[in-house]
Motif scaffolding. Structure first.
Motif, mmCIF file in Angstrom:
data_model
loop_
_atom_site.group_PDB
_atom_site.id
_atom_site.type_symbol
_atom_site.label_atom_id
_atom_site.label_comp_id
_atom_site.label_asym_id
_atom_site.label_seq_id
_atom_site.Cartn_x
_atom_site.Cartn_y
_atom_site.Cartn_z
ATOM 1 N N LEU A 153 2.801 -5.336 3.097
ATOM 2 C CA LEU A 153 2.094 -4.637 4.168
ATOM 3 C C LEU A 153 0.598 -4.546 3.887
ATOM 4 O O LEU A 153 -0.208 -4.438 4.813
ATOM 5 C CB LEU A 153 2.690 -3.231 4.340
ATOM 6 N N ARG B 278 1.855 -9.326 6.651
ATOM 7 C CA ARG B 278 2.022 -7.904 6.969
ATOM 8 C C ARG B 278 3.172 -7.690 7.935
ATOM 9 O O ARG B 278 3.920 -6.710 7.822
ATOM 10 C CB ARG B 278 0.710 -7.343 7.549
ATOM 11 N N LEU C 22 6.493 -5.313 7.417
ATOM 12 C CA LEU C 22 7.028 -4.330 8.371
ATOM 13 C C LEU C 22 8.526 -4.507 8.564
ATOM 14 O O LEU C 22 9.300 -3.537 8.532
ATOM 15 C CB LEU C 22 6.302 -4.457 9.714
ATOM 16 N N GLU D 101 11.643 -2.043 7.619
ATOM 17 C CA GLU D 101 12.616 -1.616 8.624
ATOM 18 C C GLU D 101 14.048 -1.885 8.156
ATOM 19 O O GLU D 101 14.934 -1.030 8.279
ATOM 20 C CB GLU D 101 12.355 -2.347 9.945
ATOM 21 N N LEU E 28 4.735 3.826 7.520
ATOM 22 C CA LEU E 28 4.296 3.199 8.771
ATOM 23 C C LEU E 28 3.261 4.064 9.481
ATOM 24 O O LEU E 28 2.286 3.545 10.050
ATOM 25 C CB LEU E 28 5.506 2.964 9.673
ATOM 26 N N TYR F 234 0.000 3.623 7.764
ATOM 27 C CA TYR F 234 -0.629 2.348 8.117
ATOM 28 C C TYR F 234 -1.343 2.463 9.468
ATOM 29 O O TYR F 234 -2.470 1.977 9.632
ATOM 30 C CB TYR F 234 0.427 1.254 8.182
ATOM 31 N N LEU F 235 -0.686 3.150 10.436
ATOM 32 C CA LEU F 235 -1.293 3.285 11.760
ATOM 33 C C LEU F 235 -2.467 4.267 11.740
ATOM 34 O O LEU F 235 -3.327 4.204 12.625
ATOM 35 C CB LEU F 235 -0.237 3.751 12.768
ATOM 36 N N ARG G 220 -0.121 -3.866 14.496
ATOM 37 C CA ARG G 220 -0.032 -2.439 14.796
ATOM 38 C C ARG G 220 0.976 -2.189 15.920
ATOM 39 O O ARG G 220 1.721 -1.193 15.896
ATOM 40 C CB ARG G 220 -1.410 -1.887 15.166
ATOM 41 N N THR H 278 3.615 -3.940 16.418
ATOM 42 C CA THR H 278 4.921 -4.086 15.775
ATOM 43 C C THR H 278 5.280 -2.838 14.989
ATOM 44 O O THR H 278 6.425 -2.370 15.022
ATOM 45 C CB THR H 278 4.923 -5.315 14.851
ATOM 46 N N ALA H 279 4.314 -2.273 14.280
ATOM 47 C CA ALA H 279 4.567 -1.033 13.530
ATOM 48 C C ALA H 279 4.976 0.090 14.475
ATOM 49 O O ALA H 279 5.882 0.879 14.177
ATOM 50 C CB ALA H 279 3.325 -0.647 12.737
ATOM 51 N N GLN H 280 4.315 0.163 15.640
ATOM 52 C CA GLN H 280 4.693 1.170 16.641
ATOM 53 C C GLN H 280 6.128 0.958 17.115
ATOM 54 O O GLN H 280 6.918 1.906 17.222
ATOM 55 C CB GLN H 280 3.737 1.101 17.839
#
Length: 450
Positions: free
Chosen positions: A146, A154, A158, A162, A179, A182-183, A198, A200-202
């Motif tokens: 990440l 990255r 993620l 997950e 996560l 990171y955001l 970002r 994808t992280a959401q």
């Protein structure tokens, strides 16, 4: 365990006791014989005397024999008693031996079981340590991915996080925290690849916050304070003590159909377009200082406790059929465009002091069960309270109506307070029944309490 009392020690019968018995039998026989012979000698007839002497001898022998038989019977009884006692003693010894063997067997089994449990614990501890080491290695590797400079790497990090959280429920709060962290980091200059990471992280976060999904992660808390979020989609999510304070939401944000438990903090957040339709808040929602650059929709939402002080809405706002529970505050909030509270239900007290409506404000058919405060409120366009129902005090003191105000068919349980409220001269005004309106000058009307 009960212990048997020791039996009395068996004593051996001495030989002289048997001799004494025989002597007693002989003496008894001799005594009887002597007595009978003495009686026989008294007879006068020789024949009779001889017969009596024979009978006396026979009787004496019988007495001796009977006494000896009694002694023999006594000895036989004693022998039988000794035999039975010996048998009982053997049985007791056998039972004690069996009980001892059972105790030894039970002890051996208990020792074996304890050893097995100890071995199982050692094996389980070894397996747990191995699993923890492997989990730590996977987690460390995913976090390293990440932090890689490559956006593609990255993204892989993620998805690795997950999968790690999906397979290991105990790691889910930690992974969600990573996560969120990171955001919360600076988003850069809008570089497309970073924006996709970002997003994808959401999606990874919100994908596991929907309670009706098999991949639901319960009780995960979001801390996205100051985060930069793009097209954030939390529709249908269950949010527990979520914190979005000072977050920047770019694009269209949706919390439609979401459930918020505990506190939902959105203070000082910045939105583009935002949708809160059917939001169910089972706790407190804070929208103080929020700035919405586009439209905002709260239709059919349900709030336990809403605070929306000093906020600004640049686009149209709709709270149609929304339900407000605990005291609700929109103090010092500015609505730049049309604001609709049509058919809204204010169960708790409402405060809109110093609130400013630049566009039309519609409270058509709204219900105010508790106190409603509109003091110093500025209505820059139409203020529509047609068919509204006030079952408690309503206060419009020092309010300003810069356009038409309509209270047609509005119901008041008591006369509204309008002390020093002002309204521009407009033939379309529909004031509450009994309202006292005076002409202040060519432009303004003054509303006074009776």
């Amino acid at each position: 365990m009960a212990v048997d009392k020791p039996a009395h020690q068996l004593r051996v019968m001495p030989w002289w006791l048997v001799l004494v018995g025989l002597l007693i039998a002989a003496a008894l026989g001799w005594l009887v014989l002597d007595l009978l012979l003495s009686e026989a000698d008294r007879a006068t007839q020789p024949d009779t005397r001889a017969t009596l002497r024979i009978d006396a001898i026979r009787t004496g022998l019988t007495v001796v024999a009977g006494t000896g038989g009694g002694l023999a019977l006594l000895l036989a009884g004693r022998r039988q008693w000794i035999t039975e006692r010996a048998q009982r003693h053997q049985e007791s010894i056998a039972a004690q031996d069996q009980a001892h063997r059972d105790r030894v067997q039970s002890h051996a089994e208990a020792v074996a079981e304890a050893a097995q449990r100890h071995q199982d614990r050692q094996s389980g501890a070894a397996e747990h340590d191995a699993a923890e080491r492997r989990l730590t290695e996977l987690y460390t590797r995913a976090v390293e991915l990440l932090g890689n400079d490559s956006a593609a790497v990255r993204l892989g990090g993620l998805h690795a996080l997950e999968r790690l959280g999906q397979d290991n429920p105990g790691q889910r709060p930690t992974i969600a925290a990573v996560l969120c962290a990171y955001l919360r980091m600076p988003a850069g200059d809008g570089e497309p690849r970073e924006t996709e990471v970002r997003r994808t992280a959401q999606r990874v976060l919100t994908r596991h916050l929907r309670a009706d999904d098999a991949t639901y992660w319960p009780e995960v808390r979001l801390d996205l304070t100051g985060a930069a979020l793009v097209d954030f989609d939390a529709a249908g999510c269950t949010l527990v003590d979520a914190n979005f304070t000072a977050a920047t939401f770019t694009g269209t944000t949706t919390f439609a159909g979401a459930t918020a438990r505990g506190r939902l903090l959105l203070g000082a957040a910045v939105f583009g377009d935002v949708v809160f339709d059917d939001l169910n808040v089972e706790g407190e929602i804070v929208l103080d200082g929020v700035r919405v650059g586009g439209s905002a929709s709260f239709d059919d939402a349900s709030f336990d406790d809403l605070s929306c002080r000093r906020s600004s809405f640049a686009g149209p706002v709709s709270f149609r059929r929304a339900t407000f529970g605990q005291p609700t505050s929109f103090d010092a909030t500015r609505f730049e465009d049309a604001a609709s509270f049509r058919e809204a239900d204010f169960v708790g007290a409402l405060s809109m002091e110093h609130t400013e409506f630049a566009g039309s404000a519609s409270f058509h058919a709204a219900r105010f069960t508790n106190m409603a405060l509109f003091r110093w409120t500025i209505f820059g366009a139409e203020a529509l309270f047609d068919h509204a129902r006030f079952t408690d005090a309503a206060n419009f003191g020092r309010a300003r109506f810069h356009s038409m105000a309509s209270f047609r068919d509005a119901q008041f349980s008591r006369p509204p307070q309008v002390d020093q409220a002002r309204a521009v001269v407009d033939p379309g005004h529909r004031w509450p029944t009994g309202a006292v309106v005076e002409r202040l000058d060519d432009e303004w009307l003054l509303l006074v309490d009776r």
